[in-house]
Write a protein that holds these residues in place. Sequence first.
Motif, PDB file in Angstrom:
ATOM      1  N   PRO A 112      31.104  38.596  41.970  1.00 54.03           N
ATOM      2  CA  PRO A 112      29.947  39.431  41.659  1.00 54.03           C
ATOM      3  C   PRO A 112      30.318  40.910  41.683  1.00 54.03           C
ATOM      4  CG  PRO A 112      29.825  38.657  43.916  1.00 54.03           C
ATOM      5  CD  PRO A 112      31.021  37.993  43.287  1.00 54.03           C
ATOM      6  N   GLU A 113      29.475  41.722  41.021  1.00 52.71           N
ATOM      7  CA  GLU A 113      29.690  43.157  41.098  1.00 52.71           C
ATOM      8  C   GLU A 113      29.538  43.586  42.541  1.00 52.71           C
ATOM      9  OE1 GLU A 113      27.447  45.548  38.426  1.00 52.71           O
ATOM     10  OE2 GLU A 113      27.684  44.116  36.799  1.00 52.71           O
ATOM     11  N   TRP A 114      30.232  44.616  42.907  1.00 42.44           N
ATOM     12  CA  TRP A 114      30.160  45.056  44.301  1.00 42.44           C
ATOM     13  C   TRP A 114      29.759  46.513  44.381  1.00 42.44           C
ATOM     14  CZ3 TRP A 114      33.562  48.431  47.029  1.00 42.44           C
ATOM     15  CH2 TRP A 114      34.595  48.950  46.273  1.00 42.44           C
ATOM     16  N   SER A 130      31.404  56.631  40.999  1.00 40.12           N
ATOM     17  CA  SER A 130      31.922  55.434  40.350  1.00 40.12           C
ATOM     18  C   SER A 130      33.426  55.341  40.581  1.00 40.12           C
ATOM     19  CB  SER A 130      31.622  55.467  38.851  1.00 40.12           C
ATOM     20  OG  SER A 130      32.215  56.591  38.249  1.00 40.12           O
ATOM     21  N   GLY A 131      33.948  54.157  40.356  1.00 44.85           N
ATOM     22  CA  GLY A 131      35.381  53.977  40.539  1.00 44.85           C
ATOM     23  C   GLY A 131      35.783  52.533  40.384  1.00 44.85           C
ATOM     24  N   GLU A 132      36.987  52.257  40.859  1.00 44.70           N
ATOM     25  CA  GLU A 132      37.517  50.900  40.721  1.00 44.70           C
ATOM     26  C   GLU A 132      38.507  50.598  41.843  1.00 44.70           C
ATOM     27  OE1 GLU A 132      39.764  48.128  37.387  1.00 44.70           O
ATOM     28  OE2 GLU A 132      39.615  50.285  37.060  1.00 44.70           O
ATOM     29  N   ARG A 133      38.357  49.397  42.415  1.00 42.89           N
ATOM     30  CA  ARG A 133      39.379  48.896  43.337  1.00 42.89           C
ATOM     31  C   ARG A 133      40.164  47.851  42.565  1.00 42.89           C
ATOM     32  NH1 ARG A 133      38.067  47.721  49.187  1.00 42.89           N
ATOM     33  NH2 ARG A 133      36.331  46.565  48.345  1.00 42.89           N
ATOM     34  N   LYS A 134      41.434  48.106  42.404  1.00 44.67           N
ATOM     35  CA  LYS A 134      42.273  47.233  41.596  1.00 44.67           C
ATOM     36  C   LYS A 134      42.750  46.044  42.435  1.00 44.67           C
ATOM     37  CE  LYS A 134      43.510  51.044  38.698  1.00 44.67           C
ATOM     38  NZ  LYS A 134      44.434  52.103  38.435  1.00 44.67           N
ATOM     39  N   ALA A 135      42.754  44.877  41.797  1.00 41.42           N
ATOM     40  CA  ALA A 135      43.189  43.653  42.476  1.00 41.42           C
ATOM     41  C   ALA A 135      44.681  43.726  42.757  1.00 41.42           C
ATOM     42  CB  ALA A 135      42.881  42.437  41.609  1.00 41.42           C
ATOM     43  N   GLU A 136      45.063  43.089  43.852  1.00 43.30           N
ATOM     44  CA  GLU A 136      46.480  43.049  44.203  1.00 43.30           C
ATOM     45  C   GLU A 136      47.215  42.135  43.229  1.00 43.30           C
ATOM     46  OE1 GLU A 136      47.087  42.040  48.294  1.00 43.30           O
ATOM     47  OE2 GLU A 136      45.517  43.408  48.956  1.00 43.30           O
ATOM     48  N   GLU A 185      38.066  37.412  50.046  1.00 38.21           N
ATOM     49  CA  GLU A 185      36.671  37.732  50.331  1.00 38.21           C
ATOM     50  C   GLU A 185      36.304  39.158  49.931  1.00 38.21           C
ATOM     51  OE1 GLU A 185      35.869  36.856  54.420  1.00 38.21           O
ATOM     52  OE2 GLU A 185      35.916  34.702  54.070  1.00 38.21           O
ATOM     53  N   ARG A 186      37.299  40.001  49.701  1.00 43.06           N
ATOM     54  CA  ARG A 186      37.019  41.378  49.324  1.00 43.06           C
ATOM     55  C   ARG A 186      36.751  41.444  47.832  1.00 43.06           C
ATOM     56  NH1 ARG A 186      41.269  45.324  51.320  1.00 43.06           N
ATOM     57  NH2 ARG A 186      42.553  44.103  49.943  1.00 43.06           N
ATOM     58  N   TYR A 187      35.927  42.407  47.434  1.00 40.39           N
ATOM     59  CA  TYR A 187      35.578  42.575  46.038  1.00 40.39           C
ATOM     60  C   TYR A 187      36.535  43.541  45.361  1.00 40.39           C
ATOM     61  CZ  TYR A 187      31.199  40.336  47.278  1.00 40.39           C
ATOM     62  OH  TYR A 187      30.267  39.455  47.726  1.00 40.39           O
ATOM     63  N   TYR A 188      36.810  43.263  44.106  1.00 42.00           N
ATOM     64  CA  TYR A 188      37.670  44.112  43.290  1.00 42.00           C
ATOM     65  C   TYR A 188      36.944  44.408  41.997  1.00 42.00           C
ATOM     66  CZ  TYR A 188      41.311  42.808  46.543  1.00 42.00           C
ATOM     67  OH  TYR A 188      42.042  42.619  47.681  1.00 42.00           O
ATOM     68  N   GLY A 189      37.377  45.463  41.346  1.00 48.42           N
ATOM     69  CA  GLY A 189      36.793  45.814  40.064  1.00 48.42           C
ATOM     70  C   GLY A 189      36.028  47.119  40.146  1.00 48.42           C
ATOM     71  N   ARG A 190      35.210  47.372  39.127  1.00 49.38           N
ATOM     72  CA  ARG A 190      34.481  48.631  39.012  1.00 49.38           C
ATOM     73  C   ARG A 190      33.220  48.610  39.865  1.00 49.38           C
ATOM     74  NH1 ARG A 190      35.944  52.378  36.535  1.00 49.38           N
ATOM     75  NH2 ARG A 190      33.910  53.246  36.062  1.00 49.38           N
ATOM     76  N   PHE A 191      32.811  49.802  40.292  1.00 43.83           N
ATOM     77  CA  PHE A 191      31.553  49.961  41.018  1.00 43.83           C
ATOM     78  C   PHE A 191      30.881  51.247  40.565  1.00 43.83           C
ATOM     79  CE2 PHE A 191      34.589  52.330  43.531  1.00 43.83           C
ATOM     80  CZ  PHE A 191      33.907  53.496  43.826  1.00 43.83           C
TER      81      PHE A 191
END
Length: 113
Positions: A4-6, A45-51, A63-69
């Motif tokens: 899901p979006e985070w 806004s930003g993005e957490r990139k997946a490992e 369990e952590r969310y990745y992607g744009r927010f």
Amino acid sequence: MTVPEWSPAVDILEDDKEYLIKVELPEIQKDDVKVTVESGTLTISGERKAEKEEKNRRVHRVERYYGRFVRSFSIPDDAEDGKVNAEFKDGVLRVHLAKSEKARPKQIEVKVS
């Protein structure tokens, strides 16, 4: 499995001089975060990139969310949208939104006669 979006956790604090918005952004680079002010709205806004997957390493749980927010907040009437300052340290983004001089409380000396 769909992710899901985070939305990162946010605290909003206020004192006599400013509003302070603190946003938790662990493992996100400063260059991957954007702060904008437009039409009375502050947007973060930003993005957490997946490992990246590595050979010989199995993932058992994610369990952590990745992607744009995107988080948006209405700017209070007593704030100056032209005086926004942001700093990023230890995985926390701090956005300072100054209050207008008119909105700040003033202390008036009372004379006794």
